[in-house]
Design an enzyme around this catalytic site. Structure first.
Site, PDB file in Angstrom:
ATOM      1  N   HIS A 122       0.842  -1.060  -0.067  1.00 57.31           N
ATOM      2  CA  HIS A 122      -0.129   0.075  -0.031  1.00 57.31           C
ATOM      3  C   HIS A 122       0.735   1.087  -0.091  1.00 57.31           C
ATOM      4  O   HIS A 122       2.108   1.088   0.415  1.00 57.31           O
ATOM      5  CB  HIS A 122      -0.761   0.030   1.411  1.00 57.31           C
ATOM      6  CG  HIS A 122      -2.038   0.953   1.432  1.00 57.31           C
ATOM      7  ND1 HIS A 122      -1.673   2.223   1.548  1.00 57.31           N
ATOM      8  CD2 HIS A 122      -3.170   0.886   1.263  1.00 57.31           C
ATOM      9  CE1 HIS A 122      -2.770   2.899   1.956  1.00 57.31           C
ATOM     10  NE2 HIS A 122      -3.870   2.213   1.388  1.00 57.31           N
ATOM     11  N   ASP A 199       3.289  -4.265   7.962  1.00 63.16           N
ATOM     12  CA  ASP A 199       1.943  -3.380   7.835  1.00 63.16           C
ATOM     13  C   ASP A 199       0.721  -4.401   8.135  1.00 63.16           C
ATOM     14  O   ASP A 199       0.375  -5.131   7.092  1.00 63.16           O
ATOM     15  CB  ASP A 199       1.964  -2.986   6.297  1.00 63.16           C
ATOM     16  CG  ASP A 199       0.581  -2.353   6.007  1.00 63.16           C
ATOM     17  OD1 ASP A 199      -0.299  -2.494   6.927  1.00 63.16           O
ATOM     18  OD2 ASP A 199       0.670  -1.545   4.946  1.00 63.16           O
ATOM     19  N   GLN A 202      -4.430  -4.764   7.049  1.00 67.95           N
ATOM     20  CA  GLN A 202      -5.666  -5.788   6.708  1.00 67.95           C
ATOM     21  C   GLN A 202      -5.642  -7.248   7.275  1.00 67.95           C
ATOM     22  O   GLN A 202      -6.647  -7.848   7.075  1.00 67.95           O
ATOM     23  CB  GLN A 202      -5.566  -5.750   5.161  1.00 67.95           C
ATOM     24  CG  GLN A 202      -5.698  -4.568   4.314  1.00 67.95           C
ATOM     25  CD  GLN A 202      -7.081  -3.979   4.312  1.00 67.95           C
ATOM     26  OE1 GLN A 202      -8.089  -4.742   4.594  1.00 67.95           O
ATOM     27  NE2 GLN A 202      -7.186  -2.951   4.015  1.00 67.95           N
ATOM     28  N   LYS A 225     -10.532  -0.323  10.452  1.00 68.05           N
ATOM     29  CA  LYS A 225     -11.030  -1.253   9.747  1.00 68.05           C
ATOM     30  C   LYS A 225     -11.186  -2.374  10.535  1.00 68.05           C
ATOM     31  O   LYS A 225     -11.397  -3.492  10.017  1.00 68.05           O
ATOM     32  CB  LYS A 225      -9.544  -1.587   8.769  1.00 68.05           C
ATOM     33  CG  LYS A 225      -9.300  -0.510   7.824  1.00 68.05           C
ATOM     34  CD  LYS A 225      -8.017  -0.956   7.118  1.00 68.05           C
ATOM     35  CE  LYS A 225      -7.425   0.205   6.585  1.00 68.05           C
ATOM     36  NZ  LYS A 225      -7.861   0.669   5.036  1.00 68.05           N
ATOM     37  N   CYS A 364      -4.476   2.378  -3.657  1.00 70.54           N
ATOM     38  CA  CYS A 364      -3.289   2.879  -3.175  1.00 70.54           C
ATOM     39  C   CYS A 364      -2.345   1.897  -3.308  1.00 70.54           C
ATOM     40  O   CYS A 364      -1.570   1.626  -2.342  1.00 70.54           O
ATOM     41  CB  CYS A 364      -3.361   3.279  -1.567  1.00 70.54           C
ATOM     42  SG  CYS A 364      -4.800   4.601  -1.372  1.00 70.54           S
TER      43      CYS A 364
HETATM   44  N1  PMP Z   1      -1.821  -0.578   4.442  1.00 64.54           N
HETATM   45  C1  PMP Z   1      -2.878  -1.295   4.034  1.00 64.54           C
HETATM   46  C2  PMP Z   1      -2.503  -2.524   3.389  1.00 64.54           C
HETATM   47  C3  PMP Z   1      -4.212  -0.660   3.947  1.00 64.54           C
HETATM   48  O1  PMP Z   1      -5.297  -1.332   3.313  1.00 64.54           O
HETATM   49  C4  PMP Z   1      -4.580   0.333   4.335  1.00 64.54           C
HETATM   50  C5  PMP Z   1      -5.832   1.363   4.402  1.00 64.54           C
HETATM   51  N2  PMP Z   1      -6.247   1.184   3.222  1.00 64.54           N
HETATM   52  C6  PMP Z   1      -3.016   1.112   4.759  1.00 64.54           C
HETATM   53  C7  PMP Z   1      -1.998   0.811   5.055  1.00 64.54           C
HETATM   54  C8  PMP Z   1      -3.431   2.716   5.417  1.00 64.54           C
HETATM   55  O2  PMP Z   1      -4.404   2.684   6.651  1.00 64.54           O
HETATM   56  P1  PMP Z   1      -4.829   4.168   7.119  1.00 64.54           P
HETATM   57  O3  PMP Z   1      -5.210   4.989   5.949  1.00 64.54           O
HETATM   58  O4  PMP Z   1      -5.534   3.855   8.259  1.00 64.54           O
HETATM   59  O5  PMP Z   1      -3.505   4.948   7.725  1.00 64.54           O
END
Ligand code: PMP
Length: 411
Positions: A122, A199, A202, A225, A364
């Protein structure tokens, strides 16, 4: 087994019509809905004991401090961290990773060092490392993906070297739903003297996480999430590493002594929590963890995988729908796909007219879209309150979409 009907009673938002059809919410990888247990905990805080924490001598402040610090204990046991000081509250996954990249990274990475990651990251777990590489002269190295979009331990082993200082990887991909072998990769990182950053945005909402078992050095996730509120997340870090790091933000709450020209910091985790902390967020996260624990993460994971498998089996009967990534039993409840010759934004727009909420775009993860050789994809992501009927409504809406665009192109 998970009682979906009972679970859904906790989510009033799901009991509404959108565009004249019952809402089918399949955008959980972007953010989950919040159960009453969480919204009531937030309301209770604001109605009964709203107050600033740590400094107060008065009763409300003490109650709020206990609730805030109680949330830290809850998170510690939720991810099985060894010590409560290893839990730092942040704004979310993004801030947690930026803290590691800026603070640990700037102090420990030098010109010519390597930062190893994957093309499926991401942007939150990519751009902070790009910036660190630019600032220090370090080199970014990518573990090549397997043809089905998974990461093999062997490719990780041949990418990581003694020059590697940081290895980082998404635990569960927000595009493919693939579960990456972070435990095995952490071991390779350590054999080479590198730290492992995970990270967990998810993974944490959907399966049991044990940071001591993974033996990662840093682990990041977001509350929103996993049934919790927006605006709060967690950085887990091994205590000795956090202790050696400089704070990322400076100001109130994080200081020990302050003079006109210098200051010293509080101990961990407080030196990383500058300013009034995210009090309501922590209280909401605490309630979300209780909610998930009461249902059981193993049951949640099984339920979502069953839904993903059911959806993938249904989609497999259409030649003009391509699903990306590994088979259902090797992924979390995320199904990313395209209908041939239909832009995913058009797919998502037609689905919305049927009350079905999915996501379309690059998620993203632009480098992964390049790897797939597509500009964008559509994505359905499941959570504990979704049902087989939701999948049926989703598939029916896709068939309508196909027919609609088939007619458009036929004209
Ligand atoms: N890493 C992953 C795999 C994600 O799916 C997301 C959120 N879409 C993020 C990082 C970023 O999370 P946040 O926007 O809550 O900081």
């Amino acid at each position: 087994m998970l009682d979906v009907r009972k679970v859904r009673e906790q989510f009033p938002i799901l009991h509404q019509e959108v565009n004249g059809a019952p809402l089918v919410y399949l955008d959980n990888a972007a953010t989950s809905q919040k159960p009453l247990q969480v919204t009531e905990a937030l309301e209770d805080y604001y109605r009964r004991y709203n107050s600033n924490v740590h400094r107060g001598v008065h009763t409300l402040s003490n109650v709020a401090t206990d609730a805030y610090e109680g949330a830290r204990d809850k998170v510690q046991s939720f991810i099985n961290a060894g010590k409560r000081e290893e839990i730092v509250f942040t704004r979310g996954t993004t801030t947690a990773i930026n803290t590691v990249a800026a603070s640990f990274g700037r102090a420990n990475v030098q010109e010519g060092d390597e930062i190893v990651l994957t093309p499926m990251e991401h942007h939150s777990n990519l751009i902070p490392w790009q910036q660190l590489a630019k600032a220090t002269g370090a080199v970014l190295k990518y573990i090549p993906l397997q043809p089905d979009g998974t990461v093999s331990v062997e490719s990780a082993r041949s990418t990581i070297s003694e020059r590697t200082k940081i290895v980082t990887m998404v635990h569960v991909s927000n595009v493919f739903g693939t579960m990456n072998p972070v435990k095995e990769v952490a071991q390779i990182a350590h054999e080479n003297g590198a730290v492992m950053v995970v990270d967990g945005a998810q993974s944490t909402p959907h399966k049991k996480v044990d940071v001591q078992d993974l033996n990662c050095d840093f682990f990041a996730f977001s509350a929103h999430k996993m049934c919790g509120p927006t605006g709060i997340g967690v950085l887990y870090g091994k205590k000795r590493l956090l202790e050696d790091m400089e704070p990322f933000e400076f100001g109130g709450e994080m200081i020990d002594e302050v003079g006109l020209y210098d200051a010293t910091w509080k101990e961990v985790p407080y030196k990383f929590e500058g300013g009034t902390p995210i009090i309501a967020g922590a209280i909401g996260l605490n309630a979300a963890i209780d909610f998930l624990n009461e249902i059981g993460l193993d049951d949640i994971k099984t339920h979502e995988q069953q839904l993903a498998k059911y959806a993938m089996d249904e989609l497999a009967s259409y030649d003009d729908i391509e699903v990306y990534g590994p088979p259902a039993d090797e992924r979390a409840g995320i199904v990313t796909f395209n209908i041939h010759d239909v832009h995913p934004h058009d797919t998502a727009t037609v689905l919305d007219t049927k009350g079905v909420a999915i996501r379309a775009g690059h998620h993203c993860a632009r480098p992964l879209m390049n790897w797939l050789d597509v500009a964008a994809t559509a994505r359905a992501s499941f959570y504990l309150y979704n049902t087989e009927e939701d999948v049926d409504a989703f598939v029916d809406a896709l068939v309508t979409t196909k027919e609609y665009f088939g007619d458009v192109y036929a004209e």
